[in-house]
Design an enzyme around this catalytic site. Structure first.
Site, PDB file in Angstrom:
ATOM      1  NE  ARG A  92      -6.970  -9.580 -38.139  1.00 56.81           N
ATOM      2  CZ  ARG A  92      -6.319  -8.458 -38.133  1.00 56.81           C
ATOM      3  NH1 ARG A  92      -6.139  -7.606 -37.374  1.00 56.81           N
ATOM      4  NH2 ARG A  92      -5.549  -8.310 -39.424  1.00 56.81           N
ATOM      5  CG  ASP A 152     -13.041   2.940 -29.669  1.00 54.76           C
ATOM      6  OD1 ASP A 152     -12.282   1.826 -29.440  1.00 54.76           O
ATOM      7  OD2 ASP A 152     -14.281   2.794 -30.322  1.00 54.76           O
ATOM      8  NE  ARG A 155     -14.477   0.905 -23.898  1.00 59.48           N
ATOM      9  CZ  ARG A 155     -14.360  -0.172 -24.789  1.00 59.48           C
ATOM     10  NH1 ARG A 155     -13.985  -0.147 -25.555  1.00 59.48           N
ATOM     11  NH2 ARG A 155     -15.240  -1.407 -24.358  1.00 59.48           N
ATOM     12  CG  HIS A 179     -14.577  -0.273 -33.111  1.00 59.92           C
ATOM     13  ND1 HIS A 179     -14.269   0.304 -31.551  1.00 59.92           N
ATOM     14  CD2 HIS A 179     -14.924  -1.352 -32.528  1.00 59.92           C
ATOM     15  CE1 HIS A 179     -14.788  -0.559 -30.622  1.00 59.92           C
ATOM     16  NE2 HIS A 179     -15.301  -1.612 -31.342  1.00 59.92           N
TER      17      HIS A 179
HETATM   18  P1  NAD Z   1     -23.645 -12.547 -28.693  1.00 64.52           P
HETATM   19  O1  NAD Z   1     -23.214 -13.879 -29.131  1.00 64.52           O
HETATM   20  O2  NAD Z   1     -24.239 -12.423 -27.217  1.00 64.52           O
HETATM   21  O3  NAD Z   1     -25.132 -12.254 -29.652  1.00 64.52           O
HETATM   22  C1  NAD Z   1     -24.803 -12.292 -30.925  1.00 64.52           C
HETATM   23  C2  NAD Z   1     -26.362 -12.707 -31.382  1.00 64.52           C
HETATM   24  O4  NAD Z   1     -26.289 -12.554 -32.796  1.00 64.52           O
HETATM   25  C3  NAD Z   1     -26.709 -14.039 -31.058  1.00 64.52           C
HETATM   26  O5  NAD Z   1     -27.964 -14.112 -30.252  1.00 64.52           O
HETATM   27  C4  NAD Z   1     -26.840 -14.924 -32.277  1.00 64.52           C
HETATM   28  O6  NAD Z   1     -27.945 -15.634 -32.303  1.00 64.52           O
HETATM   29  C5  NAD Z   1     -27.158 -13.582 -33.319  1.00 64.52           C
HETATM   30  N1  NAD Z   1     -26.909 -13.889 -34.739  1.00 64.52           N
HETATM   31  C6  NAD Z   1     -26.008 -14.661 -35.089  1.00 64.52           C
HETATM   32  N2  NAD Z   1     -26.095 -14.685 -36.671  1.00 64.52           N
HETATM   33  C7  NAD Z   1     -27.282 -14.073 -36.707  1.00 64.52           C
HETATM   34  C8  NAD Z   1     -27.960 -13.873 -37.962  1.00 64.52           C
HETATM   35  N3  NAD Z   1     -27.577 -14.229 -39.129  1.00 64.52           N
HETATM   36  N4  NAD Z   1     -29.224 -13.174 -38.018  1.00 64.52           N
HETATM   37  C9  NAD Z   1     -29.675 -12.750 -37.081  1.00 64.52           C
HETATM   38  N5  NAD Z   1     -29.033 -12.972 -35.480  1.00 64.52           N
HETATM   39  C10 NAD Z   1     -27.969 -13.693 -35.805  1.00 64.52           C
HETATM   40  O7  NAD Z   1     -22.462 -11.297 -28.982  1.00 64.52           O
HETATM   41  P2  NAD Z   1     -22.518  -9.825 -28.454  1.00 64.52           P
HETATM   42  O8  NAD Z   1     -21.777  -9.905 -27.225  1.00 64.52           O
HETATM   43  O9  NAD Z   1     -24.104  -9.269 -28.386  1.00 64.52           O
HETATM   44  O10 NAD Z   1     -21.706  -9.270 -29.547  1.00 64.52           O
HETATM   45  C11 NAD Z   1     -22.518  -8.961 -30.802  1.00 64.52           C
HETATM   46  C12 NAD Z   1     -21.496  -8.253 -31.737  1.00 64.52           C
HETATM   47  O11 NAD Z   1     -21.320  -6.938 -31.189  1.00 64.52           O
HETATM   48  C13 NAD Z   1     -20.051  -8.998 -31.996  1.00 64.52           C
HETATM   49  O12 NAD Z   1     -19.685  -8.784 -33.272  1.00 64.52           O
HETATM   50  C14 NAD Z   1     -19.205  -8.007 -30.876  1.00 64.52           C
HETATM   51  O13 NAD Z   1     -17.925  -8.244 -31.505  1.00 64.52           O
HETATM   52  C15 NAD Z   1     -19.824  -6.521 -31.254  1.00 64.52           C
HETATM   53  N6  NAD Z   1     -19.744  -5.482 -30.434  1.00 64.52           N
HETATM   54  C16 NAD Z   1     -19.124  -4.182 -30.903  1.00 64.52           C
HETATM   55  C17 NAD Z   1     -18.953  -3.407 -30.095  1.00 64.52           C
HETATM   56  C18 NAD Z   1     -18.843  -2.061 -30.690  1.00 64.52           C
HETATM   57  O14 NAD Z   1     -18.179  -1.043 -30.180  1.00 64.52           O
HETATM   58  N7  NAD Z   1     -18.940  -1.865 -31.901  1.00 64.52           N
HETATM   59  C19 NAD Z   1     -18.779  -3.662 -28.681  1.00 64.52           C
HETATM   60  C20 NAD Z   1     -18.962  -4.881 -28.333  1.00 64.52           C
HETATM   61  C21 NAD Z   1     -19.330  -6.020 -28.961  1.00 64.52           C
END
Ligand code: NAD
Length: 316
Positions: A92, A152, A155, A179
């Site tokens: 993590r 959350d 949900r 979160h």
């Molecule tokens: P994903 O892997 O589908 O997309 C991530 C994107 O970020 C990719 O397209 C990658 O190329 C891009 N990326 C990586 N480093 C980068 C940089 N330095 N500059 C620009 N782009 C960059 O992932 P996802 O499923 O879309 O999830 C994205 C984030 O959202 C994760 O950290 C996930 O844990 C988080 N998330 C948050 C919540 C919430 O409630 N806040 C809910 C779901 C997911």
């Protein structure tokens, strides 16, 4: 250029599942005039831009481009969904270090061209990344907020709506704190039409049942794990949550949402971003509300903040 100031311009960094789901929701709402897509994988951003643009004849006109940071100069809001998920064998802390590095890379590139935009962080761990982004932008500015427990809370309200046979939009109940695992529900303040849940009887005859409420909270807290086990990622609900936050900013709605923002002494907490019901408007964080929490809720909220602080400290 002065004309561009009249437009609602949204930037999106990270065009993965969460980012593009938000983009798809945004284009259907007619609230933005322009959307700028940026991703480390420029070809992906380009492909998403093409696919989204081909849907424009079915919705309200807007401009969707795949660009770079210089295209964010007039952006009103920039949503950050860039990041990686946990890989097999990765701890993590390693994940946190990688995503913190991504935020430390992205935010100065935004502020180099735009010092006014509101930044909305969705990447995880969202509270810690929001704190890091806010430290770069300026802690007191109110311009940086995280999606926090917006998802959350949605949900929880959805499940309570099912339980009581009431539209989830009529349920006033909040998840606050991290979160993540240390989040908590504010049962003492939860109500329908001003009737506390302890006294409320739903359209289906469902009355007070603390064991059922505890089960609903547990399902809320573990929802992401359950979804990820089945379909690897969650994105529809957070996409709509991000839309609600961006809409609240662009329309200066003063909507109360459980976004995450750096506290500066409220509830005895400072130097960490965490979620509490907050008024969200054109300035970003307009006000973090001061709620009359029960003693045990306040203690659990402070403990959640402490957990987050310890994780932030692990980074240094
Ligand atoms: P994903 O892997 O589908 O997309 C991530 C994107 O970020 C990719 O397209 C990658 O190329 C891009 N990326 C990586 N480093 C980068 C940089 N330095 N500059 C620009 N782009 C960059 O992932 P996802 O499923 O879309 O999830 C994205 C984030 O959202 C994760 O950290 C996930 O844990 C988080 N998330 C948050 C919540 C919430 O409630 N806040 C809910 C779901 C997911």
């Amino acid at each position: 250029m002065s004309d561009r100031k009249e437009l609602n311009i949204v930037g999106l960094i990270g065009t993965g599942m969460v980012g593009t789901t938000f983009a798809y929701a945004l284009m259907q709402q007619g609230v933005a005039n322009e959307l700028v897509l940026i991703d480390a994988d420029a070809r992906r951003a380009e492909g998403e831009m093409m696919d989204l643009n081909h849907g424009l004849p079915f919705v309200k006109p807007m401009r969707i481009i795949a660009g770079d940071y210089s295209d964010l100069a007039d952006a009103d809001v920039v949503v950050i969904c860039a990041g990686i998920g946990q890989r097999p064998g990765q701890t993590r802390l390693e994940l946190l270090k990688t995503n913190a590095g991504i935020i430390q890379d992205i935010v100065p590139k935004i502020t180099a061209v735009n010092q006014d935009a509101i930044l909305v962080v969705a990447s995880n761990p969202v509270d810690i990344l929001t704190q890091i982004a806010a430290q770069i932008v300026g802690l007191e500015s109110g311009r940086v907020l995280g999606s926090g427990t917006t998802l959350d809370t949605a949900r929880l309200r959805y499940m309570l709506g099912l339980h009581y046979g009431v539209d989830s939009r009529s349920i006033h109940a909040y998840i606050v704190g991290e979160h993540g695992d240390s989040e908590l529900p504010l049962w003492s303040l939860a109500n329908v039409a001003g009737i506390r849940l302890a006294d409320f009887v739903g359209a289906n005859g469902q009355g007070y049942d603390q064991a059922a409420l505890d089960r609903i909270f547990e399902q809320t807290r573990t929802a992401a794990y359950e979804i990820i086990q089945r379909k690897k990622a969650t994105y529809y609900a957070i996409g709509l949550g991000l839309l609600s936050i961006v809409e609240a900013v662009l329309r200066d709605q003063h909507t109360v949402m459980t976004v995450s923002s750096p506290l500066s002494g409220q509830y005895g907490i400072k130097d960490i971003a965490i979620s509490m019901p907050t008024i969200v408007g054109r300035q970003g964080v307009e006000e973090v509300l001061n709620l009359p929490l029960s003693e045990s809720e306040l203690a659990a909220f402070q403990k959640s903040a402490q957990t987050l602080k310890e994780r932030l400290d692990e980074l240094s």
